[in-house]
Design a protein around this motif. Structure first.
Motif, PDB file in Angstrom:
ATOM      1  N   HIS A  73      -8.167  -3.259  -0.091  1.00  0.00           N
ATOM      2  CA  HIS A  73      -7.636  -2.428   0.997  1.00  0.00           C
ATOM      3  C   HIS A  73      -7.607  -0.950   0.611  1.00  0.00           C
ATOM      4  O   HIS A  73      -7.925  -0.079   1.442  1.00  0.00           O
ATOM      5  N   CYS A  87       0.839  -1.192   0.000  1.00  0.00           N
ATOM      6  CA  CYS A  87       0.000   0.000   0.000  1.00  0.00           C
ATOM      7  C   CYS A  87       0.878   1.248   0.000  1.00  0.00           C
ATOM      8  O   CYS A  87       1.865   1.316   0.744  1.00  0.00           O
ATOM      9  N   LYS A 120       0.977  -1.511   5.150  1.00  0.00           N
ATOM     10  CA  LYS A 120       0.422  -2.840   4.929  1.00  0.00           C
ATOM     11  C   LYS A 120       0.815  -3.395   3.557  1.00  0.00           C
ATOM     12  O   LYS A 120       0.976  -2.641   2.598  1.00  0.00           O
TER      13      LYS A 120
END
Length: 309
Positions: free
Chosen positions: A298, A282, A287
Motif C-alpha cells: 500500500h 498507514c 487505512k
C-alpha cells in the motif's frame, strides 16, 4: 598458523595437522577424540571419563584418576621445579599443561567447522559446536524427557526434579530459588543489570545465552539448518517452526472456523479475519492492514502518487 607446541609457522590447517603428527606425535582419546601430547595426559583424561578419582592429595584434597598424576601433583607441595608461564606467571606441574595454557595467550584456534568455517581451539569445543548445526541433543532427562547437548547441562537440569528446599529468597518479589546463582541472575530483572555487552553495538544482556544469539545479527551466522531444503536460521525455535512446512503438520487450529495452520504466527494472522484487528496502519492515510507486507504494498501507492506530482 603457528604451531602451539614449538611456534613454527604453517601455511594451512592441514599442514599444521601433518606437522603435529610427524614432529609432535599426539595420542587420541578413543572416547571423545581429544588429542594429548603425552600418554600420561591421555591416560589421566581417559580415566576421568569414568568420573572416578580415587587418589587424593593429603595436603590440599585435590583428587586424581591416576596414581602417577597424584605423585606429580605432590611435587607442588614438596617444592619441586615447576613449569611457569612468563606471560601471566601461572605455574603448572607438567610441561604439557604449560604448553596447552600458552595457547590461551596466542588465541590459537586450529579446529575448523566444515559447515560454517568457524575456528575452535580444541576438538571438544569443535564437537560441541557441530551440534548447533545437527541439532543433536544426545543427553536426555529420564524424568521429563528434555534433552541437552552436554552431560553437565543435563546434570544441572536434573536438580529441578529433586525435592530440594528452595532456600534462596528474592527480597523484592519473594520468589524462591534452588541456588544462589539462580537468585543472582533473577535479581537482574529488578536491578536491570546487564553485565554481558555486545562488542559491536553495545547492547546489554542479563545472561550470556541471549548475547550469543544476538551476535549472529552482526556475524550473519545461521547455525540451525533445515535438513530438507537447506534453509538456515539464527535461532533453533525458528528452525523448529520451519520444519513443519515440510512435514505437512498443521497443529494450530482456529477455534472459530476450524482452519488449521502450520505455524502459530499463521494462526495469529488468520484470527484477525475474525476479530477485525488491523495492527499495520498507514502513516499517510487512515487505512490499516492485517499483515505487514500488505502495508508495504500500500505504501508504494503513496510513493507513486508523490512522484507523479
Amino acid at each position: 598458523i603457528l604451531c602451539g607446541v614449538c611456534g613454527e609457522r604453517l601455511e594451512s590447517v592441514e599442514a599444521l595437522k601433518d606437522h603435529l603428527q610427524t614432529d609432535h606425535k599426539t595420542d587420541d582419546c578413543h572416547i571423545c577424540g581429544e588429542s594429548f601430547l603425552s600418554m600420561l595426559s591421555l591416560n589421566e583424561h581417559v580415566a576421568a571419563h569414568s568420573g572416578e578419582r580415587p587418589y587424593k592429595c593429603n595436603v590440599c584434597t585435590t583428587a586424581f584418576a591416576l596414581k602417577v598424576s597424584l605423585e606429580n601433583h605432590q611435587k607442588l607441595h614438596e617444592g619441586a621445579k615447576l613449569h611457569k608461564c612468563y606471560t601471566c606467571h601461572k605455574v603448572f606441574e607438567l610441561k604439557e599443561q604449560l604448553k596447552a595454557h600458552r595457547r590461551t595467550h596466542t588465541n590459537k584456534k586450529t579446529h575448523l567447522c566444515g559447515v560454517c568455517g568457524k575456528s575452535l581451539s580444541d576438538y571438544r569445543s569443535l564437537s560441541r559446536h557441530k551440534m548447533t548445526h545437527s541439532g543433536e541433543r544426545p543427553h536426555s532427562c529420564q524424568v521429563c524427557g528434555r534433552s541437552f547437548k552436554l552431560p553437565g547441562t543435563l546434570r544441572q537440569h536434573e536438580k529441578i526434579h529433586t525435592d530440594r528446599e528452595r532456600s534462596y529468597l528474592c527480597d523484592v518479589c519473594c520468589k524462591m530459588f534452588l541456588t544462589s546463582k539462580q537468585l543472582q541472575i533473577h535479581m537482574r530483572t529488578h536491578t536491570n543489570e546487564k553485565p554481558y555487552h555486545c562488542g559491536e553495538c553495545g547492547k546489554g544482556f542479563t545472561t550470556k545465552g541471549p548475547l550469543t544469539i544476538h551476535m549472529r545479527v552482526h556475524t550473519g551466522e545461521t547455525p540451525y539448518r533445515c535438513p530438507d531444503c537447506g534453509w538456515s536460521f539464527k535461532r533453533k525455535i525458528n528452525l523448529d517452526n520451519h520444519v513443519t512446512v515440510h512435514s505437512g503438520a498443521k497443529p494450530f487450529v482456529c477455534g472459530i472456523c476450524g482452519k488449521a495452520c502450520a505455524r502459530k504466527t499463521y494462526l495469529t494472522v488468520h484470527m484477525r479475519t475474525h476479530n477485525g484487528e488491523r495492527p499495520y496502519k498507514c502513516t499517510f492515510c487512515d487505512k490499516a492492514f492485517t499483515q505487514s507486507h500488505c502495508l508495504k504494498t500500500h505504501m508504494k501507492s503513496h510513493l507513486v502518487g508523490e512522484a507523479a506530482t
